[in-house]
Motif scaffolding. Sequence first.
Motif, PDB file in Angstrom:
ATOM      1  N   LEU A  32       0.808  -1.215   0.000  1.00 19.20           N
ATOM      2  CA  LEU A  32       0.000   0.000   0.000  1.00 19.20           C
ATOM      3  C   LEU A  32       0.844   1.269   0.000  1.00 19.20           C
ATOM      4  O   LEU A  32       0.456   2.271  -0.616  1.00 19.20           O
ATOM      5  CB  LEU A  32      -0.924  -0.004   1.221  1.00 19.20           C
ATOM      6  N   ILE A  33       1.981   1.253   0.658  1.00 23.60           N
ATOM      7  CA  ILE A  33       2.777   2.471   0.834  1.00 23.60           C
ATOM      8  C   ILE A  33       3.155   3.128  -0.497  1.00 23.60           C
ATOM      9  O   ILE A  33       2.924   4.336  -0.672  1.00 23.60           O
ATOM     10  CB  ILE A  33       4.028   2.186   1.693  1.00 23.60           C
ATOM     11  N   PRO A  34       3.736   2.415  -1.474  1.00 26.46           N
ATOM     12  CA  PRO A  34       4.055   3.085  -2.750  1.00 26.46           C
ATOM     13  C   PRO A  34       2.819   3.657  -3.441  1.00 26.46           C
ATOM     14  O   PRO A  34       2.891   4.727  -4.069  1.00 26.46           O
ATOM     15  CB  PRO A  34       4.689   1.977  -3.587  1.00 26.46           C
ATOM     16  N   GLY A  35       1.696   2.970  -3.348  1.00 20.99           N
ATOM     17  CA  GLY A  35       0.472   3.479  -3.949  1.00 20.99           C
ATOM     18  C   GLY A  35       0.046   4.794  -3.323  1.00 20.99           C
ATOM     19  O   GLY A  35      -0.353   5.734  -4.027  1.00 20.99           O
ATOM     20  N   LEU A  36       0.127   4.891  -2.001  1.00 18.17           N
ATOM     21  CA  LEU A  36      -0.231   6.127  -1.318  1.00 18.17           C
ATOM     22  C   LEU A  36       0.735   7.255  -1.663  1.00 18.17           C
ATOM     23  O   LEU A  36       0.336   8.410  -1.840  1.00 18.17           O
ATOM     24  CB  LEU A  36      -0.249   5.909   0.200  1.00 18.17           C
ATOM     25  N   MET A  72      -8.279   7.079  -7.617  1.00 13.28           N
ATOM     26  CA  MET A  72      -8.710   6.085  -6.635  1.00 13.28           C
ATOM     27  C   MET A  72      -8.927   4.707  -7.252  1.00 13.28           C
ATOM     28  O   MET A  72      -8.810   3.690  -6.562  1.00 13.28           O
ATOM     29  CB  MET A  72     -10.001   6.548  -5.958  1.00 13.28           C
ATOM     30  N   LEU A  73      -9.240   4.660  -8.551  1.00  8.17           N
ATOM     31  CA  LEU A  73      -9.479   3.380  -9.234  1.00  8.17           C
ATOM     32  C   LEU A  73      -8.275   2.944 -10.071  1.00  8.17           C
ATOM     33  O   LEU A  73      -8.423   2.231 -11.061  1.00  8.17           O
ATOM     34  CB  LEU A  73     -10.722   3.506 -10.129  1.00  8.17           C
ATOM     35  N   SER A  74      -7.085   3.368  -9.657  1.00 10.00           N
ATOM     36  CA  SER A  74      -5.880   3.076 -10.430  1.00 10.00           C
ATOM     37  C   SER A  74      -5.029   1.956  -9.840  1.00 10.00           C
ATOM     38  O   SER A  74      -3.933   1.692 -10.330  1.00 10.00           O
ATOM     39  CB  SER A  74      -5.034   4.350 -10.541  1.00 10.00           C
ATOM     40  N   GLY A  75      -5.512   1.316  -8.784  1.00 10.15           N
ATOM     41  CA  GLY A  75      -4.733   0.249  -8.159  1.00 10.15           C
ATOM     42  C   GLY A  75      -3.931   0.705  -6.957  1.00 10.15           C
ATOM     43  O   GLY A  75      -3.008   0.010  -6.528  1.00 10.15           O
ATOM     44  N   VAL A  76      -4.259   1.871  -6.419  1.00 10.66           N
ATOM     45  CA  VAL A  76      -3.560   2.345  -5.221  1.00 10.66           C
ATOM     46  C   VAL A  76      -3.758   1.374  -4.064  1.00 10.66           C
ATOM     47  O   VAL A  76      -2.816   1.046  -3.340  1.00 10.66           O
ATOM     48  CB  VAL A  76      -4.064   3.751  -4.822  1.00 10.66           C
ATOM     49  N   PHE A  77      -4.990   0.891  -3.893  1.00 13.38           N
ATOM     50  CA  PHE A  77      -5.340   0.083  -2.732  1.00 13.38           C
ATOM     51  C   PHE A  77      -5.442  -1.406  -3.042  1.00 13.38           C
ATOM     52  O   PHE A  77      -5.753  -2.186  -2.150  1.00 13.38           O
ATOM     53  CB  PHE A  77      -6.669   0.565  -2.147  1.00 13.38           C
TER      54      PHE A  77
END
Length: 262
Positions: free
Chosen positions: A68-72, A189-194
């Motif tokens: 999750l960290i790189p996505g955030l 938000m719908l790009s694979g962050v989470f």
Amino acid sequence: MKNALNKPVLEYGSGFPTLLRKEIKRFYKVAFQTVAAPVLTAILYLMIFGHVLEGKEIYGRLSYTAFLIPGLVMMTVLQNAFANTSSSLIQSKVTGNLVFVLLAPLSHFEFYAAYILAAVFRGIVVGLGVFLITAWYGLPGLEYPLWIFIFAFLGAAILGSLGLIAGIWADKYDQLAAFQNFFIMPATMLSGVFYSIHSLPPAWQAVSHFNPFFYMIDGFRYGFFGVSDISPWTSLLIVGSFFVVVAAIALRMLQKGYKLRH
């Protein structure tokens, strides 16, 4: 003023360095709002999602927190790069002080470069702040630092360009908010962050491949772990092409003085 953006691309003694410093200082002077607030938001996301999905593994070996960290971090980079150019331009238009920027010895290319470099700088500074704070929760690897920098720079430049386009197009704050809320926010938000898109049903996986923000996030994450949903070279090709398109649109709008020369 009419020909202020039709000067040669580069000109000795231009106002480019001044405009760049002005844009950097603009967000630096309110760092509590422009830097501290996004970092706090990212920490809240990490605490909530990290706690709810604790123990879940991604790619068969990564903890969810590390994933999750790189996505955030990248999400923060993108959102702040967009905010820097869009808010600056709409404020200048609404208050009427944009005329002083247009009167300066600036070509449309220099105008674009100053705004985009300031947006990239803000995005990376805030993203670095998020990384340094969230790393305490689970330090991700740094397999390919060059990929991290490339995607962070291109992603920030793309969102800075989109912010410039939105700022030029919008005449009021609510128009800019609509652009951000109905386009930038959902795409981010719908790009694979989470999540990894491989956890989605096939139909939604196909939809995700039409979202350019997904390739920014996925390529950026590859630099940390050496694994990703899509080949980083494919992501780089798509992200690079998208940057060329949005940069060309922004430069054309500046060159024509669209909604600026009145």
